[in-house]
Design a protein around this motif. Structure first.
Motif, PDB file in Angstrom:
ATOM      1  N   ASN A 132     -22.014  51.195  33.510  1.00 36.28           N
ATOM      2  CA  ASN A 132     -21.262  50.056  34.453  1.00 36.28           C
ATOM      3  C   ASN A 132     -22.250  49.098  34.705  1.00 36.28           C
ATOM      4  OD1 ASN A 132     -18.962  51.525  35.130  1.00 36.28           O
ATOM      5  ND2 ASN A 132     -20.039  52.939  36.482  1.00 36.28           N
ATOM      6  N   TYR A 133     -22.153  47.830  34.385  1.00 36.57           N
ATOM      7  CA  TYR A 133     -22.728  46.686  34.901  1.00 36.57           C
ATOM      8  C   TYR A 133     -22.811  46.292  36.538  1.00 36.57           C
ATOM      9  CZ  TYR A 133     -23.631  45.556  29.990  1.00 36.57           C
ATOM     10  OH  TYR A 133     -23.968  45.539  28.859  1.00 36.57           O
ATOM     11  N   ASP A 134     -23.896  45.847  36.987  1.00 39.52           N
ATOM     12  CA  ASP A 134     -23.945  45.522  38.309  1.00 39.52           C
ATOM     13  C   ASP A 134     -23.348  43.928  38.415  1.00 39.52           C
ATOM     14  OD1 ASP A 134     -24.150  44.514  40.873  1.00 39.52           O
ATOM     15  OD2 ASP A 134     -26.303  44.877  41.012  1.00 39.52           O
ATOM     16  N   LEU A 161     -22.586  54.463  27.807  1.00 44.76           N
ATOM     17  CA  LEU A 161     -21.586  54.220  26.954  1.00 44.76           C
ATOM     18  C   LEU A 161     -20.490  53.330  27.812  1.00 44.76           C
ATOM     19  CD1 LEU A 161     -21.266  57.230  24.465  1.00 44.76           C
ATOM     20  CD2 LEU A 161     -22.468  54.959  24.008  1.00 44.76           C
ATOM     21  N   TYR A 162     -19.923  52.362  27.223  1.00 39.56           N
ATOM     22  CA  TYR A 162     -18.610  51.866  28.031  1.00 39.56           C
ATOM     23  C   TYR A 162     -17.735  51.526  26.777  1.00 39.56           C
ATOM     24  CZ  TYR A 162     -20.564  47.139  27.424  1.00 39.56           C
ATOM     25  OH  TYR A 162     -21.037  45.973  26.951  1.00 39.56           O
ATOM     26  N   PRO A 163     -16.505  51.588  27.266  1.00 37.54           N
ATOM     27  CA  PRO A 163     -15.159  51.667  25.944  1.00 37.54           C
ATOM     28  C   PRO A 163     -15.636  50.383  25.000  1.00 37.54           C
ATOM     29  CG  PRO A 163     -14.323  51.817  28.195  1.00 37.54           C
ATOM     30  CD  PRO A 163     -15.700  51.634  28.525  1.00 37.54           C
ATOM     31  N   ILE A 169     -28.943  47.456  25.180  1.00 40.48           N
ATOM     32  CA  ILE A 169     -29.667  46.471  26.108  1.00 40.48           C
ATOM     33  C   ILE A 169     -29.364  44.898  25.467  1.00 40.48           C
ATOM     34  CG2 ILE A 169     -31.704  45.882  27.356  1.00 40.48           C
ATOM     35  CD1 ILE A 169     -32.422  48.847  26.835  1.00 40.48           C
ATOM     36  N   HIS A 170     -28.968  44.023  26.400  1.00 39.91           N
ATOM     37  CA  HIS A 170     -28.842  42.659  26.083  1.00 39.91           C
ATOM     38  C   HIS A 170     -30.165  42.195  26.419  1.00 39.91           C
ATOM     39  CE1 HIS A 170     -24.407  42.463  25.811  1.00 39.91           C
ATOM     40  NE2 HIS A 170     -24.303  43.688  26.725  1.00 39.91           N
ATOM     41  N   VAL A 171     -30.588  41.113  25.579  1.00 39.22           N
ATOM     42  CA  VAL A 171     -31.870  40.539  25.868  1.00 39.22           C
ATOM     43  C   VAL A 171     -31.619  38.884  25.334  1.00 39.22           C
ATOM     44  CG1 VAL A 171     -32.763  41.209  23.831  1.00 39.22           C
ATOM     45  CG2 VAL A 171     -34.257  40.495  25.697  1.00 39.22           C
TER      46      VAL A 171
HETATM   47 FE    FE Z   1     -22.915  45.053  27.009  1.00 41.86          FE
END
Ligand code: FE
Length: 225
Positions: A132-134, A161-163, A169-171
């Motif tokens: 989950n993202y905040d 994991l998410y669907p 990790i994004h950067v």
């Molecule tokens: Fe993502």
């Protein structure tokens, strides 16, 4: 998450990355060296001899850079829907008691000719261990700058994991006054890597276990203008 599984699958990648006779250069560049804004980095990655030429060998001391120029530019990748501007400046996204496996990622931001880029911006954002993202606050979001030797260090947890997505990790990475490279980092040995349509093995972390979670390395190679 099985670290043993990671290692088993990572070993061939390591060997591939280490067999190119890459030259190890010292990272102890003079701290007075200015950021390499004027480096004439090749614009094309087509002549790059090896996918992993700028990536540290896992057993290597973190104080040296394993890079052979011209190194492949770090591939760009979609930003995704969860970027949020205005993150705090901090190297650690980890909060005591946070769920998940603690993860320390270190590495350098380099030009294609292997020159460290001081004061490069790195902005990280990721899902928590449950995927989950905040999106209302800034948990697991933050930006930082490389030191004078081009080095960064991120402390966080392994994302869940998410669907539709494997662990990532994004950067965003940016040399001073340079273009922004938006990309993602991936984890070796994750089964979902094979079913994630945008997975790219050039963006795999090199990982090893520590007594405090996982230590990983990744060197970014970007243009400065
Ligand atoms: Fe993502």
């Amino acid at each position: 998450m099985s670290i043993h599984r990671h290692w088993i699958l990572l070993i061939p990648l390591m060997l591939a990355g280490c067999s190119q006779g890459a030259t190890t250069i010292s990272s102890s560049v003079p701290t007075s060296a200015p950021p390499t804004l004027a480096a004439s980095a090749p614009a094309s990655a087509t002549s790059v001899p090896t996918v992993a030429s700028a990536q540290p060998a896992p057993t290597q001391a973190s104080s040296s850079i394993n890079c052979t120029g011209p190194a492949a530019l770090t591939p760009a990748m979609t930003e995704g829907p969860y970027f949020k501007a205005g993150s705090p400046e901090r190297a650690s996204l980890y909060v005591q008691g946070m769920a998940g496996t603690k993860l320390a990622v270190t590495g350098y931001v380099l030009t294609a000719d292997c020159k460290p880029i001081g004061h490069a911006l790195l902005e990280f954002w990721q899902a928590d261990a449950k995927g989950n993202y905040d999106n209302s606050g800034y948990t697991l979001r933050g930006h930082q700058f490389t030191d004078n030797t081009g080095r960064y260090q991120l402390t966080t947890v392994v994302p869940g994991l998410y669907p539709g997505r494997t662990e990532h990790i994004h950067v965003k990475v940016q040399a001073p006054n340079g273009p922004i490279v938006t990309t993602q980092l991936f984890f070796p040995g994750v089964a979902q890597n094979q079913s994630d349509s945008i997975f790219n093995q050039k963006l795999l972390l090199a990982m090893q276990n520590t007594n405090d979670g996982i230590a990983a390395t990744y060197n970014f190679v970007i243009t400065t203008k």
